[in-house]
Design a protein around this motif. Structure first.
Motif, PDB file in Angstrom:
ATOM      1  N   CYS A 126     -53.000  36.588  14.873  1.00 49.21           N
ATOM      2  CA  CYS A 126     -52.055  37.023  14.496  1.00 49.21           C
ATOM      3  C   CYS A 126     -52.107  38.712  14.534  1.00 49.21           C
ATOM      4  O   CYS A 126     -53.132  39.495  13.855  1.00 49.21           O
ATOM      5  CB  CYS A 126     -51.712  36.900  12.625  1.00 49.21           C
ATOM      6  N   THR A 127     -51.657  39.884  15.315  1.00 51.65           N
ATOM      7  CA  THR A 127     -51.857  40.476  15.740  1.00 51.65           C
ATOM      8  C   THR A 127     -50.420  40.972  15.081  1.00 51.65           C
ATOM      9  O   THR A 127     -49.281  41.264  14.994  1.00 51.65           O
ATOM     10  CB  THR A 127     -52.030  40.843  16.978  1.00 51.65           C
ATOM     11  N   GLY A 176     -62.380  42.202   3.557  1.00 50.44           N
ATOM     12  CA  GLY A 176     -62.878  40.511   4.219  1.00 50.44           C
ATOM     13  C   GLY A 176     -64.060  40.165   3.009  1.00 50.44           C
ATOM     14  O   GLY A 176     -64.325  38.821   3.298  1.00 50.44           O
ATOM     15  N   ASP A 177     -64.131  40.993   1.629  1.00 52.24           N
ATOM     16  CA  ASP A 177     -65.040  40.756   0.978  1.00 52.24           C
ATOM     17  C   ASP A 177     -64.911  39.167  -0.132  1.00 52.24           C
ATOM     18  O   ASP A 177     -65.378  38.572  -1.021  1.00 52.24           O
ATOM     19  CB  ASP A 177     -64.993  41.898   0.168  1.00 52.24           C
ATOM     20  N   ASN A 178     -63.450  39.564  -0.401  1.00 56.19           N
ATOM     21  CA  ASN A 178     -62.178  38.565  -0.954  1.00 56.19           C
ATOM     22  C   ASN A 178     -62.126  37.885   0.219  1.00 56.19           C
ATOM     23  O   ASN A 178     -60.839  38.011   0.494  1.00 56.19           O
ATOM     24  CB  ASN A 178     -61.257  38.858  -1.890  1.00 56.19           C
ATOM     25  N   ASP A 214     -60.117  41.768  12.068  1.00 52.15           N
ATOM     26  CA  ASP A 214     -60.606  43.091  12.805  1.00 52.15           C
ATOM     27  C   ASP A 214     -59.771  44.145  12.361  1.00 52.15           C
ATOM     28  O   ASP A 214     -58.779  44.207  13.520  1.00 52.15           O
ATOM     29  CB  ASP A 214     -60.505  42.363  14.458  1.00 52.15           C
ATOM     30  N   ASN A 215     -59.767  44.420  11.578  1.00 49.13           N
ATOM     31  CA  ASN A 215     -58.919  45.365  11.672  1.00 49.13           C
ATOM     32  C   ASN A 215     -58.464  46.797  12.907  1.00 49.13           C
ATOM     33  O   ASN A 215     -57.515  47.531  12.578  1.00 49.13           O
ATOM     34  CB  ASN A 215     -59.809  46.661   9.939  1.00 49.13           C
ATOM     35  N   ALA A 216     -59.909  46.997  13.939  1.00 49.92           N
ATOM     36  CA  ALA A 216     -59.938  48.043  14.520  1.00 49.92           C
ATOM     37  C   ALA A 216     -57.995  46.761  15.168  1.00 49.92           C
ATOM     38  O   ALA A 216     -58.024  48.293  15.915  1.00 49.92           O
ATOM     39  CB  ALA A 216     -60.635  47.871  15.093  1.00 49.92           C
ATOM     40  N   VAL A 223     -55.313  39.079  12.581  1.00 49.08           N
ATOM     41  CA  VAL A 223     -55.924  37.973  11.798  1.00 49.08           C
ATOM     42  C   VAL A 223     -56.040  36.642  12.696  1.00 49.08           C
ATOM     43  O   VAL A 223     -54.950  36.636  13.341  1.00 49.08           O
ATOM     44  CB  VAL A 223     -55.796  37.852  10.234  1.00 49.08           C
ATOM     45  N   TYR A 224     -57.512  36.306  12.435  1.00 48.74           N
ATOM     46  CA  TYR A 224     -57.547  34.590  12.784  1.00 48.74           C
ATOM     47  C   TYR A 224     -58.133  34.047  11.923  1.00 48.74           C
ATOM     48  O   TYR A 224     -57.913  33.894  10.803  1.00 48.74           O
ATOM     49  CB  TYR A 224     -59.157  34.697  14.022  1.00 48.74           C
TER      50      TYR A 224
END
Length: 124
Positions: free
Chosen positions: A22-23, A55-57, A73-75, A79-80
């Protein structure tokens, strides 16, 4: 405004795997959680998994826990959702969503941006 586009759905046999992506695009910056929901025919949309900005939670519904992995991948503003050992009951349209309001990661109402959905069909 944020636009979300999912990809990676398809037809797979039971026991197989799929990786959904999802981009996000648009001028708004997503700083909150990202989640995946799904809706099977004749059923209400249900929470599947979510991940916070760092990404910690991470949260999973019990039915996919141990078989699925969410990451982001915030850059890349992506999201995968890696799904393994798929079952026929996983068949649904899978929707990506971005949180816009504070609240529980599993609460439908906290998500203000939604993708169009991608079909996942698992044959027995």
């Amino acid at each position: 405004q944020v636009q979300l586009v999912e990809s990676g759905g398809g037809l797979v046999q039971a026991g197989g795997s799929l990786r959904l992506s999802c981009t996000a695009s648009g001028r708004a910056v997503i700083t909150g959680g990202m989640g995946w929901f799904r809706q099977a025919p004749g059923k209400e949309r249900e929470f599947v998994t979510a991940i916070d900005w760092s990404g910690d939670n991470i949260y999973y519904v019990d039915s996919v826990s141990g078989r699925s992995t969410i990451s982001r991948d915030n850059a890349k503003r992506t999201v995968y959702l890696q799904m393994n050992n798929l079952k026929p009951e996983d068949t649904a349209v899978y929707y990506c969503a971005a949180q816009r309001y504070s609240g529980s990661f599993s609460a439908f109402s906290t998500y203000g941006y939604w993708g169009q959905g991608t079909q996942v069909t698992v044959s027995s």
